[in-house]
Design a protein around this motif. Structure first.
Motif, mmCIF file in Angstrom:
data_model
loop_
_atom_site.group_PDB
_atom_site.id
_atom_site.type_symbol
_atom_site.label_atom_id
_atom_site.label_comp_id
_atom_site.label_asym_id
_atom_site.label_seq_id
_atom_site.Cartn_x
_atom_site.Cartn_y
_atom_site.Cartn_z
ATOM 1 N N UNK A 22 6.857 3.728 6.906
ATOM 2 C CA UNK A 22 6.289 2.747 5.987
ATOM 3 C C UNK A 22 4.760 2.752 6.037
ATOM 4 N N UNK A 23 4.193 3.103 7.174
ATOM 5 C CA UNK A 23 2.740 3.246 7.244
ATOM 6 C C UNK A 23 2.301 4.397 6.347
ATOM 7 N N UNK A 24 3.012 5.519 6.438
ATOM 8 C CA UNK A 24 2.714 6.650 5.570
ATOM 9 C C UNK A 24 2.943 6.325 4.099
ATOM 10 N N UNK A 25 4.039 5.603 3.816
ATOM 11 C CA UNK A 25 4.333 5.222 2.432
ATOM 12 C C UNK A 25 3.271 4.282 1.875
ATOM 13 N N UNK A 26 2.740 3.409 2.726
ATOM 14 C CA UNK A 26 1.677 2.503 2.277
ATOM 15 C C UNK A 26 0.438 3.290 1.879
ATOM 16 N N UNK A 27 0.095 4.271 2.685
ATOM 17 C CA UNK A 27 -1.079 5.087 2.381
ATOM 18 C C UNK A 27 -0.866 5.890 1.096
ATOM 19 N N UNK A 28 0.301 6.507 0.965
ATOM 20 C CA UNK A 28 0.593 7.314 -0.222
ATOM 21 C C UNK A 28 0.620 6.437 -1.474
ATOM 22 N N UNK A 29 1.267 5.273 -1.388
ATOM 23 C CA UNK A 29 1.321 4.401 -2.569
ATOM 24 C C UNK A 29 -0.064 3.894 -2.946
ATOM 25 N N UNK A 30 -0.902 3.645 -1.958
ATOM 26 C CA UNK A 30 -2.268 3.214 -2.242
ATOM 27 C C UNK A 30 -3.025 4.328 -2.957
ATOM 28 N N UNK A 31 -2.893 5.560 -2.451
ATOM 29 C CA UNK A 31 -3.594 6.687 -3.074
ATOM 30 C C UNK A 31 -3.100 6.926 -4.500
ATOM 31 N N UNK A 40 -7.130 -1.179 -12.050
ATOM 32 C CA UNK A 40 -8.209 -1.107 -11.079
ATOM 33 C C UNK A 40 -7.761 -1.054 -9.628
ATOM 34 N N UNK A 41 -8.759 -1.025 -8.777
ATOM 35 C CA UNK A 41 -8.521 -0.824 -7.352
ATOM 36 C C UNK A 41 -7.864 -2.028 -6.684
ATOM 37 N N UNK A 42 -8.037 -3.222 -7.214
ATOM 38 C CA UNK A 42 -7.445 -4.406 -6.595
ATOM 39 C C UNK A 42 -5.926 -4.309 -6.590
ATOM 40 N N UNK A 43 -5.366 -3.826 -7.658
ATOM 41 C CA UNK A 43 -3.905 -3.683 -7.708
ATOM 42 C C UNK A 43 -3.432 -2.584 -6.778
ATOM 43 N N UNK A 44 -4.173 -1.507 -6.661
ATOM 44 C CA UNK A 44 -3.828 -0.439 -5.725
ATOM 45 C C UNK A 44 -3.854 -0.963 -4.298
ATOM 46 N N UNK A 45 -4.843 -1.783 -3.972
ATOM 47 C CA UNK A 45 -4.911 -2.373 -2.637
ATOM 48 C C UNK A 45 -3.714 -3.264 -2.358
ATOM 49 N N UNK A 46 -3.283 -4.021 -3.356
ATOM 50 C CA UNK A 46 -2.122 -4.900 -3.169
ATOM 51 C C UNK A 46 -0.858 -4.098 -2.914
ATOM 52 N N UNK A 47 -0.684 -2.969 -3.607
ATOM 53 C CA UNK A 47 0.489 -2.126 -3.358
ATOM 54 C C UNK A 47 0.482 -1.604 -1.931
ATOM 55 N N UNK A 48 -0.666 -1.111 -1.476
ATOM 56 C CA UNK A 48 -0.762 -0.595 -0.116
ATOM 57 C C UNK A 48 -0.492 -1.662 0.924
ATOM 58 N N UNK A 49 -1.023 -2.848 0.706
ATOM 59 C CA UNK A 49 -0.813 -3.945 1.648
ATOM 60 C C UNK A 49 0.648 -4.383 1.639
ATOM 61 N N UNK A 50 1.254 -4.464 0.460
ATOM 62 C CA UNK A 50 2.650 -4.886 0.361
ATOM 63 C C UNK A 50 3.566 -3.965 1.169
ATOM 64 N N UNK A 51 3.424 -2.685 0.985
ATOM 65 C CA UNK A 51 4.272 -1.743 1.722
ATOM 66 C C UNK A 51 3.865 -1.690 3.187
ATOM 67 N N UNK A 53 3.054 -4.070 5.017
ATOM 68 C CA UNK A 53 3.623 -5.208 5.751
ATOM 69 C C UNK A 53 5.028 -4.934 6.260
ATOM 70 N N UNK A 54 5.668 -3.890 5.791
ATOM 71 C CA UNK A 54 7.009 -3.560 6.275
ATOM 72 C C UNK A 54 6.973 -3.033 7.707
ATOM 73 N N UNK A 55 5.923 -2.336 8.075
ATOM 74 C CA UNK A 55 5.860 -1.693 9.394
ATOM 75 C C UNK A 55 6.049 -2.679 10.540
#
Length: 70
Positions: A22-31, A40-51, A53-55
């Motif tokens: 999930x750490x890897x998935x958070x990074x990939x989803x953010x990218x 914009x970047x704010x939504x990308x940050x929210x996706x990365x943070x959301x995933x 939080x699973x770790x």
């Protein structure tokens, strides 16, 4: 709940692996979201943070399951 998960065959190693994945998935989803998202970047940050939080949840479940394995 942990006892039921343990009886169903879920082991601590599975949860630890899911936490690392999930750490890897958070990074990939953010990218990917950063490149593909038109909002914009704010939504990308929210996706990365959301995933991301699973770790901690998976790691905590793994620690709890470890008590049943001893």
């Amino acid at each position: 709940m942990l006892q039921m998960l343990h009886e169903k065959g879920l082991r601590a190693e599975h949860c630890y692996a899911a936490g690392i994945a999930s750490i890897g998935a958070a990074f990939v989803s953010w990218m990917l979201s950063q490149r593909m998202e038109s909002n914009g970047i704010a939504r990308a940050d929210r996706w990365g943070i959301f995933i991301g939080e699973w770790a901690p949840t998976f790691i905590a479940l793994g620690n709890g399951l470890r008590t049943y394995e001893k």
